[in-house]
Design a protein around this motif. Sequence first.
Motif, PDB file in Angstrom:
ATOM      1  N   THR A   8       0.830  -1.204   0.000  1.00 53.29           N
ATOM      2  CA  THR A   8       0.000   0.000   0.000  1.00 53.29           C
ATOM      3  C   THR A   8       0.866   1.256   0.000  1.00 53.29           C
ATOM      4  OG1 THR A   8      -0.192  -0.191   2.409  1.00 53.29           O
ATOM      5  CG2 THR A   8      -2.002  -1.086   1.081  1.00 53.29           C
ATOM      6  N   PRO A  53      -6.070   3.732   3.444  1.00 53.06           N
ATOM      7  CA  PRO A  53      -7.313   3.008   3.717  1.00 53.06           C
ATOM      8  C   PRO A  53      -8.524   3.870   3.357  1.00 53.06           C
ATOM      9  CG  PRO A  53      -6.149   3.547   5.766  1.00 53.06           C
ATOM     10  CD  PRO A  53      -5.294   4.006   4.647  1.00 53.06           C
ATOM     11  N   ASP A  54      -9.556   3.225   2.887  1.00 51.54           N
ATOM     12  CA  ASP A  54     -10.782   3.933   2.491  1.00 51.54           C
ATOM     13  C   ASP A  54     -11.685   4.067   3.707  1.00 51.54           C
ATOM     14  OD1 ASP A  54     -12.765   5.143   1.013  1.00 51.54           O
ATOM     15  OD2 ASP A  54     -13.574   3.260   0.250  1.00 51.54           O
ATOM     16  N   THR A  55     -11.332   5.028   4.555  1.00 54.71           N
ATOM     17  CA  THR A  55     -12.132   5.276   5.762  1.00 54.71           C
ATOM     18  C   THR A  55     -12.549   6.743   5.797  1.00 54.71           C
ATOM     19  OG1 THR A  55     -10.241   5.895   7.138  1.00 54.71           O
ATOM     20  CG2 THR A  55     -10.799   3.538   7.043  1.00 54.71           C
ATOM     21  N   GLN A  56     -13.597   7.011   6.525  1.00 48.98           N
ATOM     22  CA  GLN A  56     -14.072   8.393   6.650  1.00 48.98           C
ATOM     23  C   GLN A  56     -13.022   9.270   7.323  1.00 48.98           C
ATOM     24  OE1 GLN A  56     -17.054   9.300   5.201  1.00 48.98           O
ATOM     25  NE2 GLN A  56     -16.171  11.327   5.473  1.00 48.98           N
ATOM     26  N   THR A  57     -12.308   8.723   8.300  1.00 48.45           N
ATOM     27  CA  THR A  57     -11.262   9.484   8.993  1.00 48.45           C
ATOM     28  C   THR A  57     -10.188   9.943   8.025  1.00 48.45           C
ATOM     29  OG1 THR A  57     -11.659   8.258  11.029  1.00 48.45           O
ATOM     30  CG2 THR A  57      -9.555   9.397  10.850  1.00 48.45           C
ATOM     31  N   VAL A  58      -9.710   9.036   7.181  1.00 51.06           N
ATOM     32  CA  VAL A  58      -8.667   9.390   6.198  1.00 51.06           C
ATOM     33  C   VAL A  58      -9.220  10.408   5.200  1.00 51.06           C
ATOM     34  CG1 VAL A  58      -7.248   8.501   4.309  1.00 51.06           C
ATOM     35  CG2 VAL A  58      -7.351   7.274   6.483  1.00 51.06           C
ATOM     36  N   ARG A  59     -10.449  10.211   4.751  1.00 52.19           N
ATOM     37  CA  ARG A  59     -11.038  11.165   3.795  1.00 52.19           C
ATOM     38  C   ARG A  59     -11.135  12.556   4.421  1.00 52.19           C
ATOM     39  NH1 ARG A  59     -14.045   6.525   2.486  1.00 52.19           N
ATOM     40  NH2 ARG A  59     -15.756   7.098   3.856  1.00 52.19           N
ATOM     41  N   ASP A  60     -11.571  12.621   5.668  1.00 44.19           N
ATOM     42  CA  ASP A  60     -11.768  13.920   6.321  1.00 44.19           C
ATOM     43  C   ASP A  60     -10.462  14.593   6.746  1.00 44.19           C
ATOM     44  OD1 ASP A  60     -14.487  13.541   6.035  1.00 44.19           O
ATOM     45  OD2 ASP A  60     -14.840  13.010   8.138  1.00 44.19           O
TER      46      ASP A  60
END
Length: 199
Positions: free
Chosen positions: A79, A96-103
């Motif tokens: 990765t 990782p495809d998580t909301q935390t990473v996106r935000d």
Amino acid sequence: MSETEKRALACEVRAEMEEGQPARIIGHGAVFNKRSEMIMGMFKEEIAPGAFDDVLGDDVRALFNHDANFVLGRTRSSTLALSIDAEGLRYEITPPDTQTVRDLVLAPLSRGDITGSSFAFRVAQDGDEWREDEDGLIVRTITRFSRLLDVSPVTYPAYPDAGAAARSLEARCSEIKGLAQRAINQRRARERFLEIIGA
């Protein structure tokens, strides 16, 4: 005492998000042949091409702000991909495809709020050279790393002022500053001696 050092650059790091594809974070953790800002008010630093040759196979993490609790990728899990290009050490992270990473990571990268990159490393024994340049500045050239620990998109691209790495480097700088001054004095003494004897 830790020999781990960190360097941060105000260089381009960006998030790429294409429809139906996983997001990617792309940047340079280090650049070649460019001097840093003053480190601890004592010296400037540059990295020679080839310095990363021995560490590209290390199990390296991609962290956010060097936070071991915020892992974005890892070479062992494919990765995180590291490579060398004409500019320096390039990284590509599939976070990782998580909301935390996106935000907290992808959105600020996309907006241009986060633009810095950093890397944590250890210098190989005899893997650096110290000299005084024509302006009287002490310059450290790193020619070989012994370990590459992480690459990180960072909020503040600046050398950390606290922690074990800074204390370790501060002790080394005091030692190097003394050695550099002795070398300069010896060179001047030799030059003066050669003037006196007319050589």
